[in-house]
Design an enzyme around this catalytic site. Sequence first.
Site, PDB file in Angstrom:
ATOM      1  N   ARG A 110     -24.590 -81.461  43.304  1.00 45.31           N
ATOM      2  CA  ARG A 110     -24.523 -80.023  43.614  1.00 45.31           C
ATOM      3  C   ARG A 110     -25.877 -79.336  43.555  1.00 45.31           C
ATOM      4  NH1 ARG A 110     -20.135 -80.924  40.406  1.00 45.31           N
ATOM      5  NH2 ARG A 110     -18.207 -81.076  41.587  1.00 45.31           N
ATOM      6  N   LYS A 132     -33.768 -73.850  55.389  1.00 42.08           N
ATOM      7  CA  LYS A 132     -32.663 -74.360  56.221  1.00 42.08           C
ATOM      8  C   LYS A 132     -32.722 -75.882  56.202  1.00 42.08           C
ATOM      9  CE  LYS A 132     -31.785 -70.796  59.659  1.00 42.08           C
ATOM     10  NZ  LYS A 132     -31.778 -70.507  61.098  1.00 42.08           N
ATOM     11  N   GLU A 174     -44.284 -74.102  68.773  1.00 44.02           N
ATOM     12  CA  GLU A 174     -43.733 -73.237  67.705  1.00 44.02           C
ATOM     13  C   GLU A 174     -44.814 -72.299  67.195  1.00 44.02           C
ATOM     14  OE1 GLU A 174     -40.769 -72.661  66.699  1.00 44.02           O
ATOM     15  OE2 GLU A 174     -39.592 -74.365  67.365  1.00 44.02           O
ATOM     16  N   LYS A 202     -43.614 -66.579  58.576  1.00 42.06           N
ATOM     17  CA  LYS A 202     -42.244 -67.066  58.364  1.00 42.06           C
ATOM     18  C   LYS A 202     -41.753 -66.667  56.968  1.00 42.06           C
ATOM     19  CE  LYS A 202     -38.841 -70.609  58.878  1.00 42.06           C
ATOM     20  NZ  LYS A 202     -38.390 -71.867  59.442  1.00 42.06           N
ATOM     21  N   GLU A 212     -30.175 -65.266  57.521  1.00 41.93           N
ATOM     22  CA  GLU A 212     -30.047 -64.888  58.922  1.00 41.93           C
ATOM     23  C   GLU A 212     -28.913 -63.905  59.178  1.00 41.93           C
ATOM     24  OE1 GLU A 212     -31.413 -67.943  61.539  1.00 41.93           O
ATOM     25  OE2 GLU A 212     -30.197 -67.197  63.173  1.00 41.93           O
ATOM     26  N   ARG A 216     -33.990 -62.550  60.585  1.00 40.86           N
ATOM     27  CA  ARG A 216     -34.449 -63.935  60.683  1.00 40.86           C
ATOM     28  C   ARG A 216     -34.258 -64.496  62.092  1.00 40.86           C
ATOM     29  NH1 ARG A 216     -34.119 -68.773  56.120  1.00 40.86           N
ATOM     30  NH2 ARG A 216     -34.947 -70.385  57.481  1.00 40.86           N
ATOM     31  N   ASN A 220     -36.157 -67.267  66.354  1.00 41.97           N
ATOM     32  CA  ASN A 220     -35.665 -68.014  67.518  1.00 41.97           C
ATOM     33  C   ASN A 220     -36.275 -67.510  68.819  1.00 41.97           C
ATOM     34  OD1 ASN A 220     -33.893 -69.623  65.972  1.00 41.97           O
ATOM     35  ND2 ASN A 220     -32.529 -67.855  65.811  1.00 41.97           N
ATOM     36  N   HIS A 223     -36.323 -69.522  72.087  1.00 41.01           N
ATOM     37  CA  HIS A 223     -35.443 -70.683  71.899  1.00 41.01           C
ATOM     38  C   HIS A 223     -34.206 -70.697  72.784  1.00 41.01           C
ATOM     39  CE1 HIS A 223     -38.075 -71.460  68.566  1.00 41.01           C
ATOM     40  NE2 HIS A 223     -37.397 -72.532  68.207  1.00 41.01           N
ATOM     41  N   HIS A 227     -33.318 -74.212  74.260  1.00 41.29           N
ATOM     42  CA  HIS A 227     -32.107 -74.973  73.936  1.00 41.29           C
ATOM     43  C   HIS A 227     -31.351 -75.356  75.204  1.00 41.29           C
ATOM     44  CE1 HIS A 227     -32.100 -73.221  69.600  1.00 41.29           C
ATOM     45  NE2 HIS A 227     -32.778 -74.346  69.681  1.00 41.29           N
TER      46      HIS A 227
HETATM   47  P1  NAD Z   1     -39.934 -85.527  63.719  1.00 41.03           P
HETATM   48  O1  NAD Z   1     -39.612 -85.240  62.312  1.00 41.03           O
HETATM   49  O2  NAD Z   1     -39.009 -86.370  64.488  1.00 41.03           O
HETATM   50  O3  NAD Z   1     -41.402 -86.153  63.774  1.00 41.03           O
HETATM   51  C1  NAD Z   1     -41.947 -86.538  65.011  1.00 41.03           C
HETATM   52  C2  NAD Z   1     -42.499 -87.958  64.985  1.00 41.03           C
HETATM   53  O4  NAD Z   1     -43.766 -87.984  64.348  1.00 41.03           O
HETATM   54  C3  NAD Z   1     -41.649 -88.971  64.238  1.00 41.03           C
HETATM   55  O5  NAD Z   1     -41.648 -90.151  64.964  1.00 41.03           O
HETATM   56  C4  NAD Z   1     -42.384 -89.146  62.901  1.00 41.03           C
HETATM   57  O6  NAD Z   1     -42.145 -90.405  62.335  1.00 41.03           O
HETATM   58  C5  NAD Z   1     -43.801 -89.007  63.344  1.00 41.03           C
HETATM   59  N1  NAD Z   1     -44.746 -88.507  62.338  1.00 41.03           N
HETATM   60  C6  NAD Z   1     -44.539 -87.498  61.476  1.00 41.03           C
HETATM   61  N2  NAD Z   1     -45.661 -87.220  60.824  1.00 41.03           N
HETATM   62  C7  NAD Z   1     -46.603 -88.077  61.259  1.00 41.03           C
HETATM   63  C8  NAD Z   1     -47.978 -88.244  60.970  1.00 41.03           C
HETATM   64  N3  NAD Z   1     -48.631 -87.435  60.139  1.00 41.03           N
HETATM   65  N4  NAD Z   1     -48.643 -89.229  61.612  1.00 41.03           N
HETATM   66  C9  NAD Z   1     -48.001 -90.011  62.523  1.00 41.03           C
HETATM   67  N5  NAD Z   1     -46.713 -89.881  62.856  1.00 41.03           N
HETATM   68  C10 NAD Z   1     -46.027 -88.918  62.229  1.00 41.03           C
HETATM   69  O7  NAD Z   1     -40.122 -84.171  64.564  1.00 41.03           O
HETATM   70  P2  NAD Z   1     -40.544 -82.687  64.154  1.00 41.03           P
HETATM   71  O8  NAD Z   1     -40.938 -82.066  65.437  1.00 41.03           O
HETATM   72  O9  NAD Z   1     -41.450 -82.625  62.999  1.00 41.03           O
HETATM   73  O10 NAD Z   1     -39.172 -82.047  63.653  1.00 41.03           O
HETATM   74  C11 NAD Z   1     -38.091 -81.852  64.530  1.00 41.03           C
HETATM   75  C12 NAD Z   1     -36.864 -81.562  63.694  1.00 41.03           C
HETATM   76  O11 NAD Z   1     -37.097 -80.404  62.900  1.00 41.03           O
HETATM   77  C13 NAD Z   1     -35.620 -81.281  64.519  1.00 41.03           C
HETATM   78  O12 NAD Z   1     -34.576 -82.091  64.037  1.00 41.03           O
HETATM   79  C14 NAD Z   1     -35.344 -79.809  64.263  1.00 41.03           C
HETATM   80  O13 NAD Z   1     -33.965 -79.527  64.289  1.00 41.03           O
HETATM   81  C15 NAD Z   1     -35.918 -79.604  62.901  1.00 41.03           C
HETATM   82  N6  NAD Z   1     -36.318 -78.223  62.621  1.00 41.03           N
HETATM   83  C16 NAD Z   1     -35.854 -77.644  61.490  1.00 41.03           C
HETATM   84  C17 NAD Z   1     -36.207 -76.344  61.184  1.00 41.03           C
HETATM   85  C18 NAD Z   1     -35.724 -75.723  59.908  1.00 41.03           C
HETATM   86  O14 NAD Z   1     -35.943 -74.519  59.703  1.00 41.03           O
HETATM   87  N7  NAD Z   1     -35.106 -76.476  59.018  1.00 41.03           N
HETATM   88  C19 NAD Z   1     -37.033 -75.612  62.034  1.00 41.03           C
HETATM   89  C20 NAD Z   1     -37.513 -76.233  63.189  1.00 41.03           C
HETATM   90  C21 NAD Z   1     -37.139 -77.537  63.472  1.00 41.03           C
END
Ligand code: NAD
Length: 336
Positions: A110, A132, A174, A202, A212, A216, A220, A223, A227
């Site tokens: 939890r 999130k 972003e 942020k 949100e 918040r 987006n 987006h 999307h």
């Molecule tokens: P990701 O986590 O898939 O990373 C992209 C790629 O880069 C992966 O293959 C990873 O292994 C590689 N990688 C990461 N760091 C590295 C480094 N320093 N050197 C070499 N390779 C590296 O993609 P992302 O764009 O970071 O994240 C996308 C995800 O984030 C989505 O699932 C999205 O829904 C989520 N997201 C969440 C929020 C939130 O507020 N929680 C906001 C925006 C996006």
Amino acid sequence: MIELQVPLGERSYPVLVGAGARHRLLELLPVGVRRAAVVTQEAIGWDVDPGVEHQVFTIGEGEDAKHLGTVEDLCRDLAQWGFTRGDVVVAVGGGVVTDVAGFVAAVYHRGVPVVHVPTTLLGQVDAAIGGKTGVNLPEGKNLVGAYWQPSAVLCDTEVLGTLPPREYRSGLGEMAKYAFLGVDRLPDLPLDEAVAACVRCKADVVASDEREGGRRAILNYGHTLAHAIETEGGYDLRHGEAVAVGLVYAAEVARRLRRIDDDRVAEHRRVVAGYDLPLAVPAGLDPQRLVDLFSRDKKAVRGVTFVLDGPDGVEPVAVADRALLLDALEACRAPT
Ligand code: NAD
């Protein structure tokens, strides 16, 4: 090193931004913590030293790894290790890792503490900040999750050096968004300061509306179209690249509603192009279909709610005029 706070009362936490930030992990672990479960991916290639007893747990790559099965596997690994609330999860990776590890931290026993060490630009300016967490279902992205704030975030800009160029560009998409959410002269800032400025923006939005209820939603910005493009699939755009196109489109919609003028639209195009990001919707996408998808966006509460720029800044706006939405899409078509 730039030190910031996400101000959330008793749950406030520090965010460190700069080269080598990951080496400050031990001092930012919750007081008295005994052990650390480091959650990461094979491909990341950056180690952290929590300075306490620790084990490394790797998860798979990409959206396919972001599902409940991964959460169960990790929770079982933690249980078999005897992990307790006196321990800490340390997420080292991009948004996939921080979303999954953050969700595991939210639900295991939890709730256990989590520290994020985002290793992608997108993670540093967005995914790791604000609490999130969650995973996908076959029915859609991020449909299961929880708000679970980390106890610290370490944005080590040194680790961005190994990021594949496409991933870096995705983060820039972003980042470009924040240029319209009140971060002045963002494209002129050195990387550390630019990341910190986005984090500050942020943090400010999250502090005013953690769950949100209203404001918040401005995060987006860009987006809705992004999307829709991603849902159509089959187009070689990373998320941040799709957001970049979405920013230009949102500006075109806002201008048609007389919320902004031509200069402001041009500024959107200038910022997006300055980051070498795409300005146009990929050829071959059916505009009617894209507009249909707008109203199915998870964030769309009633009809099509767009986040649009305007005289009072960026805010959610209901848009009912389908012809206007199609016309704005026309302005974002790639030249043939
Ligand atoms: P990701 O986590 O898939 O990373 C992209 C790629 O880069 C992966 O293959 C990873 O292994 C590689 N990688 C990461 N760091 C590295 C480094 N320093 N050197 C070499 N390779 C590296 O993609 P992302 O764009 O970071 O994240 C996308 C995800 O984030 C989505 O699932 C999205 O829904 C989520 N997201 C969440 C929020 C939130 O507020 N929680 C906001 C925006 C996006």
